[in-house]
Design a protein around this motif. Structure first.
Motif, short mmCIF file in Angstrom:
data_model
loop_
_atom_site.label_atom_id
_atom_site.label_comp_id
_atom_site.label_asym_id
_atom_site.label_seq_id
_atom_site.Cartn_x
_atom_site.Cartn_y
_atom_site.Cartn_z
N LEU A 38 -0.38 20.10 2.31
CA LEU A 38 -0.26 20.98 1.15
C LEU A 38 -1.63 21.28 0.56
N PRO A 39 -2.21 22.43 0.89
CA PRO A 39 -3.54 22.75 0.39
C PRO A 39 -3.61 22.83 -1.13
N LYS A 40 -2.46 23.05 -1.80
CA LYS A 40 -2.49 23.12 -3.27
C LYS A 40 -2.79 21.75 -3.89
N ILE A 41 -2.61 20.69 -3.13
CA ILE A 41 -2.99 19.36 -3.65
C ILE A 41 -4.48 19.18 -3.37
N PRO A 42 -5.29 19.07 -4.43
CA PRO A 42 -6.73 18.97 -4.20
C PRO A 42 -7.09 17.67 -3.47
N ALA A 43 -8.16 17.72 -2.69
CA ALA A 43 -8.59 16.54 -1.92
C ALA A 43 -8.83 15.34 -2.83
N ILE A 44 -9.34 15.61 -4.04
CA ILE A 44 -9.64 14.48 -4.96
C ILE A 44 -8.36 13.69 -5.24
N GLU A 45 -7.22 14.37 -5.26
CA GLU A 45 -5.97 13.66 -5.54
C GLU A 45 -5.51 12.83 -4.34
N GLU A 46 -5.81 13.32 -3.17
CA GLU A 46 -5.47 12.55 -1.96
C GLU A 46 -6.38 11.31 -1.85
N ILE A 47 -7.62 11.51 -2.28
CA ILE A 47 -8.57 10.38 -2.28
C ILE A 47 -8.11 9.34 -3.30
N ALA A 48 -7.74 9.83 -4.50
CA ALA A 48 -7.29 8.91 -5.56
C ALA A 48 -6.07 8.14 -5.10
N SER A 49 -5.16 8.83 -4.47
CA SER A 49 -3.92 8.21 -4.01
C SER A 49 -4.21 7.11 -2.98
N THR A 50 -5.11 7.42 -2.06
CA THR A 50 -5.46 6.43 -1.03
C THR A 50 -6.17 5.22 -1.64
N ALA A 51 -7.00 5.49 -2.65
CA ALA A 51 -7.67 4.37 -3.33
C ALA A 51 -6.64 3.47 -4.02
N CYS A 52 -5.60 4.09 -4.58
CA CYS A 52 -4.52 3.28 -5.20
C CYS A 52 -3.85 2.41 -4.14
N ALA A 82 0.84 -1.20 0.00
CA ALA A 82 0.00 0.00 0.00
C ALA A 82 0.87 1.25 0.00
N ASP A 83 1.96 1.17 0.71
CA ASP A 83 2.83 2.33 0.91
C ASP A 83 3.53 2.78 -0.37
N TRP A 84 3.44 1.96 -1.42
CA TRP A 84 4.07 2.32 -2.70
C TRP A 84 3.07 2.88 -3.69
N ALA A 85 1.94 3.33 -3.22
CA ALA A 85 0.95 3.94 -4.12
C ALA A 85 1.50 5.26 -4.65
N PRO A 86 1.03 5.66 -5.83
CA PRO A 86 1.44 6.98 -6.32
C PRO A 86 0.85 8.09 -5.46
N THR A 87 1.61 9.18 -5.32
CA THR A 87 1.16 10.26 -4.42
C THR A 87 1.68 11.59 -4.94
N HIS A 88 0.77 12.49 -5.21
CA HIS A 88 1.16 13.80 -5.74
C HIS A 88 1.86 14.61 -4.63
N ALA A 89 3.05 15.08 -4.96
CA ALA A 89 3.86 15.88 -4.03
C ALA A 89 4.23 15.10 -2.77
N ASN A 90 4.21 13.80 -2.89
CA ASN A 90 4.62 12.93 -1.76
C ASN A 90 3.88 13.23 -0.46
N THR A 91 2.60 13.50 -0.57
CA THR A 91 1.85 13.74 0.68
C THR A 91 1.53 12.42 1.39
N GLU A 92 1.56 11.32 0.65
CA GLU A 92 1.33 9.98 1.24
C GLU A 92 0.14 10.00 2.20
N PRO A 93 -1.06 10.25 1.69
CA PRO A 93 -2.21 10.52 2.55
C PRO A 93 -2.86 9.27 3.16
#
Ligand SMILES: Cc1cc2nc3c(=O)[nH]c(=O)nc-3n(C[C@H](O)[C@H](O)[C@H](O)COP(=O)(O)O)c2cc1C
Length: 198
Positions: free
Chosen positions: A114-128, A46-57
């Protein structure tokens, strides 16, 4: 425009795993325990999912005894549901959902700094990250289920898990073993989901 059928006959290891991942509802699991070490392996995947700006949400709460989570979950339903809509059947269903599972993993999107990373991207990352767990589980011959029923999306669940308003409970993964799995089905042809421009 010429439509090219999107056929796949790939039998690579990865494509076989992807195609063989199937939802198994927890009551269809058989009660056999997964070694904790295998659950840890899945969390590493799970920890190797893609993550925008390495927020690792992605954040995970592992219940090595599903009964602990299910008792809390059913209790939230009982305590937070207005009397006129409370159904004993639903309470019992939540209470016993994990009786035959081995582990429960509550999966959370924890909003990064990082507020510039939209929530949808953090959601997508966690789903990955969650899909990594499901695929890893398939490789290990485990049965898995991603559930969002009951109180999973409720404010009460967030409060119980001590989450901030902006965090999201993405779902609860029930993991275990099953004697059989049902065949998967896709009802919308892939060609209807893809626009191929050449
Ligand atoms: C975000 C998400 C939430 C889901 N929540 C539920 C759920 O609450 N109850 C349920 O029965 N299945 C749930 N599922 C599982 C789907 O029903 C299942 O993936 C679907 O039937 C396709 O079957 P397959 O996973 O075997 O391909 C969920 C799946 C996803 C991705």
């Amino acid at each position: 425009m010429k439509i090219k059928p999107l056929m796949s006959d790939s039998t690579s290891f990865l494509s076989t795993i992807i195609k063989n991942r199937r939802t198994t509802k927890p009551p269809m699991m058989n009660g056999k325990k997964i070694p904790d070490e295998q659950i840890r392996e899945l969390l590493h995947l799970a920890d190797w999912a893609p993550t925008h700006a390495n927020t690792e949400p992605w954040r995970f709460i592992v219940y090595a005894d599903p009964k602990v989570f299910c008792t809390e979950h059913a209790g939230l339903y009982r305590d937070k549901t207005p009397a006129e809509s409370f159904m004993q059947f639903n309470y019992e269903k939540l209470l016993h959902m994990g009786d035959k599972a081995s582990h429960v993993v509550v999966c959370i999107m924890q909003r990064g700094p990082l507020p510039k990373i939209p929530a949808i991207e953090e959601i997508a990352s966690t789903a990955c990250a969650m899909q990594n767990i499901l695929l890893g589980a398939t490789e290990l011959g485990l049965a898995s289920y991603w559930g969002t029923g009951g109180m999973v999306h409720s404010p009460a669940m967030k409060q119980f898990l001590n989450l901030k308003d902006e965090d999201i409970v993405m779902g609860v993964l029930y993991l275990g073993y099953a004697d059989s799995t049902s065949a998967g089905e896709r009802t919308i042809p892939l060609n209807e989901k893809v626009k191929w421009i050449s």
